[in-house]
Design a protein around this motif. Structure first.
Motif, PDB file in Angstrom:
ATOM      1  N   GLU A  84      31.304  42.597  35.577  1.00  0.00           N
ATOM      2  CA  GLU A  84      31.386  41.968  36.894  1.00  0.00           C
ATOM      3  C   GLU A  84      31.178  42.977  38.018  1.00  0.00           C
ATOM      4  O   GLU A  84      30.382  42.748  38.939  1.00  0.00           O
ATOM      5  CB  GLU A  84      32.744  41.287  37.043  1.00  0.00           C
ATOM      6  CG  GLU A  84      32.987  40.653  38.400  1.00  0.00           C
ATOM      7  CD  GLU A  84      32.035  39.513  38.713  1.00  0.00           C
ATOM      8  OE1 GLU A  84      31.859  39.204  39.913  1.00  0.00           O
ATOM      9  OE2 GLU A  84      31.474  38.934  37.765  1.00  0.00           O
ATOM     10  N   GLU A 118      42.040  47.545  39.266  1.00  0.00           N
ATOM     11  CA  GLU A 118      41.057  46.512  39.593  1.00  0.00           C
ATOM     12  C   GLU A 118      40.681  45.706  38.351  1.00  0.00           C
ATOM     13  O   GLU A 118      40.550  44.480  38.405  1.00  0.00           O
ATOM     14  CB  GLU A 118      39.804  47.156  40.185  1.00  0.00           C
ATOM     15  CG  GLU A 118      40.000  47.732  41.573  1.00  0.00           C
ATOM     16  CD  GLU A 118      38.781  48.506  42.042  1.00  0.00           C
ATOM     17  OE1 GLU A 118      38.490  48.469  43.256  1.00  0.00           O
ATOM     18  OE2 GLU A 118      38.125  49.157  41.195  1.00  0.00           O
ATOM     19  N   GLU A 121      43.509  43.303  37.376  1.00  0.00           N
ATOM     20  CA  GLU A 121      43.555  42.145  38.271  1.00  0.00           C
ATOM     21  C   GLU A 121      42.432  41.165  37.953  1.00  0.00           C
ATOM     22  O   GLU A 121      42.633  39.946  37.960  1.00  0.00           O
ATOM     23  CB  GLU A 121      43.461  42.611  39.727  1.00  0.00           C
ATOM     24  CG  GLU A 121      44.698  43.366  40.210  1.00  0.00           C
ATOM     25  CD  GLU A 121      44.533  43.891  41.622  1.00  0.00           C
ATOM     26  OE1 GLU A 121      43.416  43.752  42.179  1.00  0.00           O
ATOM     27  OE2 GLU A 121      45.511  44.437  42.170  1.00  0.00           O
ATOM     28  N   PHE A 122      41.249  41.700  37.654  1.00  0.00           N
ATOM     29  CA  PHE A 122      40.116  40.826  37.331  1.00  0.00           C
ATOM     30  C   PHE A 122      40.378  40.055  36.044  1.00  0.00           C
ATOM     31  O   PHE A 122      40.157  38.842  35.973  1.00  0.00           O
ATOM     32  CB  PHE A 122      38.840  41.656  37.195  1.00  0.00           C
ATOM     33  CG  PHE A 122      37.664  40.854  36.712  1.00  0.00           C
ATOM     34  CD1 PHE A 122      36.930  40.082  37.590  1.00  0.00           C
ATOM     35  CD2 PHE A 122      37.310  40.864  35.369  1.00  0.00           C
ATOM     36  CE1 PHE A 122      35.854  39.321  37.143  1.00  0.00           C
ATOM     37  CE2 PHE A 122      36.235  40.110  34.912  1.00  0.00           C
ATOM     38  CZ  PHE A 122      35.507  39.335  35.801  1.00  0.00           C
ATOM     39  N   ALA A 124      43.226  39.323  34.654  1.00  0.00           N
ATOM     40  CA  ALA A 124      44.317  38.360  34.824  1.00  0.00           C
ATOM     41  C   ALA A 124      43.851  37.107  35.554  1.00  0.00           C
ATOM     42  O   ALA A 124      44.335  36.003  35.284  1.00  0.00           O
ATOM     43  CB  ALA A 124      45.469  39.012  35.579  1.00  0.00           C
ATOM     44  N   ALA A 125      42.907  37.273  36.484  1.00  0.00           N
ATOM     45  CA  ALA A 125      42.448  36.137  37.285  1.00  0.00           C
ATOM     46  C   ALA A 125      41.305  35.372  36.637  1.00  0.00           C
ATOM     47  O   ALA A 125      41.015  34.241  37.031  1.00  0.00           O
ATOM     48  CB  ALA A 125      42.004  36.627  38.664  1.00  0.00           C
ATOM     49  N   ALA A 126      40.660  35.963  35.641  1.00  0.00           N
ATOM     50  CA  ALA A 126      39.493  35.324  35.025  1.00  0.00           C
ATOM     51  C   ALA A 126      39.920  34.087  34.248  1.00  0.00           C
ATOM     52  O   ALA A 126      40.921  34.111  33.524  1.00  0.00           O
ATOM     53  CB  ALA A 126      38.789  36.309  34.094  1.00  0.00           C
ATOM     54  N   PRO A 127      39.187  32.971  34.377  1.00  0.00           N
ATOM     55  CA  PRO A 127      39.528  31.760  33.616  1.00  0.00           C
ATOM     56  C   PRO A 127      39.284  31.978  32.132  1.00  0.00           C
ATOM     57  O   PRO A 127      38.428  32.773  31.731  1.00  0.00           O
ATOM     58  CB  PRO A 127      38.574  30.707  34.188  1.00  0.00           C
ATOM     59  CG  PRO A 127      37.411  31.497  34.716  1.00  0.00           C
ATOM     60  CD  PRO A 127      37.994  32.792  35.215  1.00  0.00           C
TER      61      PRO A 127
END
Length: 252
Positions: A84, A118, A121-122, A124-127
């Motif tokens: 990403e 970073e 966080e990515f 954890a937030a990824a579906p």
């Protein structure tokens, strides 16, 4: 002769000297073993700490994304963050590679590895990724059914036992036992009613609940005239739902 002289010389040693010499030999043997272990057992190196800041990275031979994620981010499963962040950089700067396939990166590519924070966080937030479709292929010795509706299947005991659970099971000694759907059952004194006490918390693959109403529906499907196994259920005259997890089968 030298061996004899050595043995004779030991006889002239005092008891204290002989004990000291024995202890020295034991110590030398112990040190030898320790040295051998030090040679044979590789030293375990501590893993490098996850990086605190992002950085550019040029792909070299024998690199792959999960390996880089493990090395720089402390988590091999964080490789989607590298994909990403690299693609974000590439959208603004053509010197970065565009990663379209996480399993394929090439030597010489310039990519971007974010900081461990970073990346965390990515991730954890990824579906969550959607479940992949799967196909069950069965080889059978005769023409097989094109479905798994057990009320109308002509053949299929083997695959259906792998797909469906049961109210009753049979052990190697042909003793009847509660199946995966039943806690226990009771037979009336006259032998005409069997009451099943079902397990709670059982669900189908789509999450819908298994209960006594499902058992009633299923048995009614099985006794339909077009069902190839209907004759096996002819003795049942009534299917009574007593409560959500209790069902009684009444027979003549």
């Amino acid at each position: 002769m030298s061996g004899k002289r050595s043995a004779m010389s030991n006889l002239t040693l005092s008891p204290q000297e002989r004990r000291t010499r024995k202890m020295s030999k034991k110590l030398l043997n112990l040190l030898l073993v320790v040295m051998m272990l030090a040679v044979l057992v590789p030293t375990t190196l501590a893993a490098p700490p996850a990086q605190e800041e992002g950085q550019d990275y040029v792909v070299v031979a024998d690199d792959w994304l999960s390996k880089l994620a493990d090395k720089y981010l402390g988590n091999p499963l964080a490789y989607p963050a590298i994909v990403e962040f690299t693609n974000q950089k590439q959208a603004e700067d053509a010197s970065y590679a565009e990663i379209t396939d996480p399993d394929l990166i090439e030597v010489g590519w310039k990519i971007y590895i974010p900081s461990a924070e970073e990346a965390a966080e990515f991730v954890a937030a990824a579906p969550a990724a959607p479940a992949a479709e799967k196909t069950l292929t069965i080889a059978y010795k005769i023409q097989y059914n094109d479905h798994f509706d057990i009320s109308t299947m002509v053949y299929g005991a083997e695959p259906t036992h792998m797909i469906y659970d049961t109210l009753v099971s049979v052990d190697p000694n042909y003793e009847y036992l509660p199946g995966g759907l039943t806690e226990r059952w009771e037979v009336s004194e006259d032998g005409t009613t069997v009451t099943f006490y079902l397990k709670e918390g059982v669900t189908f693959h789509d999450g819908s609940e298994f209960n006594a109403g499902v058992v009633k529906w299923w048995l009614e499907e099985m006794v339909k005239e077009e069902g190839v196994v209907a004759y096996m259920y002819n003795a049942i005259t009534e299917i009574e739902v007593i409560d959500d997890y209790t069902v009684a089968l009444h027979m003549d």
